[in-house]
Design an enzyme around this catalytic site. Sequence first.
Site, PDB file in Angstrom:
ATOM      1  CB  CYS A 158       1.159  -4.253 -22.234  1.00  0.00           C
ATOM      2  SG  CYS A 158       3.005  -2.625 -22.409  1.00  0.00           S
ATOM      3  CB  CYS A 201       1.688  -2.229  15.981  1.00  0.00           C
ATOM      4  SG  CYS A 201       0.588  -2.238  14.487  1.00  0.00           S
ATOM      5  CG  HIS A 251       5.364 -10.002  -0.846  1.00  0.00           C
ATOM      6  ND1 HIS A 251       4.352  -9.943   0.851  1.00  0.00           N
ATOM      7  CD2 HIS A 251       6.373 -10.561  -0.901  1.00  0.00           C
ATOM      8  CE1 HIS A 251       5.027 -10.793   1.243  1.00  0.00           C
ATOM      9  NE2 HIS A 251       5.777 -11.375   0.584  1.00  0.00           N
ATOM     10  CB  SER A 285       0.142 -13.119  11.190  1.00  0.00           C
ATOM     11  OG  SER A 285       0.421 -14.097   9.425  1.00  0.00           O
ATOM     12  CB  CYS A 312       3.902  -4.469 -19.425  1.00  0.00           C
ATOM     13  SG  CYS A 312       3.593  -5.865 -21.216  1.00  0.00           S
ATOM     14  CG  ASP A 361      -0.478  -0.335   2.992  1.00  0.00           C
ATOM     15  OD1 ASP A 361       1.123   0.057   2.926  1.00  0.00           O
ATOM     16  OD2 ASP A 361      -0.640  -1.092   3.242  1.00  0.00           O
ATOM     17  N   GLY A 418      -1.979 -10.398  17.745  1.00  0.00           N
ATOM     18  CA  GLY A 418      -2.383 -12.164  17.446  1.00  0.00           C
ATOM     19  C   GLY A 418      -0.669 -13.363  18.043  1.00  0.00           C
ATOM     20  CG  ASN A 449       1.134  -9.671  15.315  1.00  0.00           C
ATOM     21  OD1 ASN A 449       1.148  -8.425  14.537  1.00  0.00           O
ATOM     22  ND2 ASN A 449       0.743 -10.923  15.193  1.00  0.00           N
ATOM     23  N   GLY A 469       3.476  -6.661  13.029  1.00  0.00           N
ATOM     24  CA  GLY A 469       1.639  -6.159  13.027  1.00  0.00           C
ATOM     25  C   GLY A 469       1.417  -7.282  11.421  1.00  0.00           C
TER      26      GLY A 469
HETATM   27 ZN   LIG Z   1       4.388  -4.323 -22.907  1.00  0.00          ZN
END
Ligand SMILES: [Zn+2]
Length: 279
Positions: free
Chosen positions: A180, A264, A121, A222, A129, A106, A248, A246, A220
Amino acid sequence: MALDASVQQLRNFVLDHPRLMVMTGAGISQKSGIPTYRDGAGTWTSSQPIQHREFMHDATVRKRYWARSYKGWPNVASARPNLAHFALRHLEELEYVQFLVTQNIDRLHQKAGQQEVIDLHGRLDQVVCMDCGEIGSREDVQKWLEAHNSYLDNLRVTQRPDGDAEIEGAALKEMRLPSCTYCSGLIKPNVVFYGGLVEKKIISRVFDQLSKCDALLVVGSSLMVYSSYRYCKFAHDHAMPILCVNEGITRADELFSLKVKADCAVTLEQLADSLPSRR
Ligand SMILES: [Zn+2]
């Protein structure tokens, strides 16, 4: 004001190990209105997340993803960092946090002003693309979806953490898929879906940074996915202490030197306020 006993313990630990690598997960973004996938017991609270393979091979899966994402994206795009993000930024300013790795997509740490961040991630504000590698803007895709699939505005949804949303009773046959702008290839949000791989250079960059730190602070998360758990394992194998804030349970509970089961934002704010600057 006297510190909570758990914050006092954290403080003492950080003073003894002043070069922290921080790893954050969905729990830290909850108060910014981005829901977590897992509840305190570590189990799924919503339907299963998007699988990388299915997204790549099944146009229906892609249609469902983009229809849901169309509804979920504005919530992520407008989300603001909360006190926990700002407390970590404060700890970085005081020079206790050397480096921050987040499983979140985010960009709220960057919005809070955090300088040294790796998005383990990926990032939801970009698309990539899969044919030519071109990086594009998620906001541009939103405009395209709006222009070409106006019926999406009438679908009812509930929010999910990856900017995805549950679609009720959607007839997706009509759906037109974005592609794309350079090669018309298949585009994907620039994030690692479940079953997808984190880039090797990112994995080794994090290992590299971690090996220069005194301790790992988990906030925060798991740690249920291996891409984050492996760093706890590495730290533990190298006798590096691991701290955790955390509410949990986590997959790595038995590896922690100290775990604070508390909110937290409150804990980190108290911690940052209690520490002297190292500058
Ligand atoms: Zn492309």
